[in-house]
Design an enzyme around this catalytic site. Structure first.
Site, PDB file in Angstrom:
ATOM      1  N   CYS A  71       0.845  -1.195   0.000  1.00  0.00           N
ATOM      2  CA  CYS A  71       0.000   0.000   0.000  1.00  0.00           C
ATOM      3  C   CYS A  71       0.883   1.247   0.000  1.00  0.00           C
ATOM      4  O   CYS A  71       1.837   1.342   0.789  1.00  0.00           O
ATOM      5  CB  CYS A  71      -0.894  -0.001   1.247  1.00  0.00           C
ATOM      6  SG  CYS A  71      -1.836   1.531   1.428  1.00  0.00           S
ATOM      7  N   GLU A 109       2.682  -6.018   8.598  1.00  0.00           N
ATOM      8  CA  GLU A 109       3.079  -4.641   8.285  1.00  0.00           C
ATOM      9  C   GLU A 109       4.179  -4.159   9.222  1.00  0.00           C
ATOM     10  O   GLU A 109       5.132  -3.497   8.799  1.00  0.00           O
ATOM     11  CB  GLU A 109       1.876  -3.687   8.370  1.00  0.00           C
ATOM     12  CG  GLU A 109       2.255  -2.272   7.967  1.00  0.00           C
ATOM     13  CD  GLU A 109       1.178  -1.238   8.241  1.00  0.00           C
ATOM     14  OE1 GLU A 109       1.543  -0.083   8.559  1.00  0.00           O
ATOM     15  OE2 GLU A 109      -0.020  -1.571   8.129  1.00  0.00           O
TER      16      GLU A 109
END
Length: 308
Positions: A96, A126
């Site tokens: 992202c 993440e």
């Protein structure tokens, strides 16, 4: 039974981009395309991509030589990128853009000689990726208590970054504790927090004012979906996280006149529809969508997939 749908809910721009990358790669290069880690945390999405020819792996060693490889939306450590380069794997990076932005912020703070603190959940992909992208030690804090335990002098030049699936509300107490502990501290602008996380949490707070029960559509391993359920519970509304309509328990609805539905950022709208259909099987339902923030953000696909 009245059903109110939170707005916004479901897919964010980063998730749409990540899924598009896998689908376009399959169209352009043909199956199989290898994806490191679940492209997004949703079983329905992963299974539908498997049917189209995507193969999901947890380690690059499982990818045959020369195979098209996609990095998931959560991002990866630099060591993973280096391994792909060493093996000359053709890589499409579906990280992202907001996660990439956090990586770059961390690198800039380290380059300025600051000690870096990451606010996030241990073990989340993440967080692992971010800690592995930054060239230097990173101190992970998950709570105000963790801040108190940081063994750094008060005058240490520090900086903080945050996991994107945490909102302004999630991080504000920890940031306040960091600012109280350190005299020389920097951090990103509040506008750099992931818009999608904040918007979905704000929408759940609005939803909770109208309903007796909240159903959050999302995966058990989805950080942002779990947080939506927690927020409903915190404000005093019985809230349940369900993958789809098959997990709906009719007992939850015994005294409910109004049901609220939202979905985590990696949950497709088809699963929201499935939950509504499960409610219809129990009794008559009217559905309305609450007014909320419209999201018009789109992230560009990698050049390899848009050229020619």
């Amino acid at each position: 039974m009245e059903v109110f749908l939170a707005q916004p809910r479901g897919f964010c721009a980063g998730v749409v981009r990540a899924i598009d990358i896998v689908e376009r790669a399959l169209e352009k290069y043909g199956p199989p395309v290898y994806v490191r880690h679940e492209i997004v945390h949703n079983k329905y999405v992963v299974e539908s991509l498997k049917k189209k020819g995507a193969i999901f792996v947890e380690d690059l060693s499982e990818v045959p030589p020369g195979s098209v490889t996609v990095f998931s939306a959560h991002g990866v450590a630099r060591s993973v990128e280096e391994e792909a380069e060493a093996r000359e794997l053709p890589v499409l990076n579906a990280t992202c853009p907001l996660v990439s932005k956090v990586h770059n912020q961390g690198k800039r703070y380290i380059a300025k000689g600051r000690t870096l603190i990451l606010i996030g959940h241990a073990g989340h992909p993440e967080v692992d990726g971010t800690m592995g992208q930054v060239p230097g030690p990173v101190f992970l804090v998950q709570s105000v208590e963790d801040v108190a335990e940081l063994a750094l002098p008060a005058g240490t030049p520090v900086a903080y970054i945050t996991q994107t699936t945490l909102s302004v509300d999630d991080t504000k107490d920890i940031i306040t504790a960091l600012q109280a502990k350190f005299t020389d501290i920097q951090g990103p602008d509040i506008r750099d927090i992931c818009y999608a996380t904040q918007n979905r949490q704000s929408a759940v707070r609005e939803l909770s004012k109208l309903v007796d029960i909240i159903l959050v559509v999302g995966a058990a391993n989805s950080s942002n979906s779990n947080r939506l359920r927690e927020i409903g519970t915190e404000v005093g509304v019985a809230s349940y996280l369900i993958a789809d309509g098959s997990e709906l328990n009719p007992d939850w609805l015994k005294d409910a006149k109004a049901v609220g539905i939202t979905a985590g950022a990696s949950a497709p709208e088809v699963l929201v529809d499935d939950v509504i259909e499960a409610l219809r099987r129990i009794g008559p339902v009217t559905v309305s969508v609450l007014p909320g923030r419209e999201e018009n953000i789109e992230f560009r696909l990698p050049a390899e997939l848009t050229a020619g």
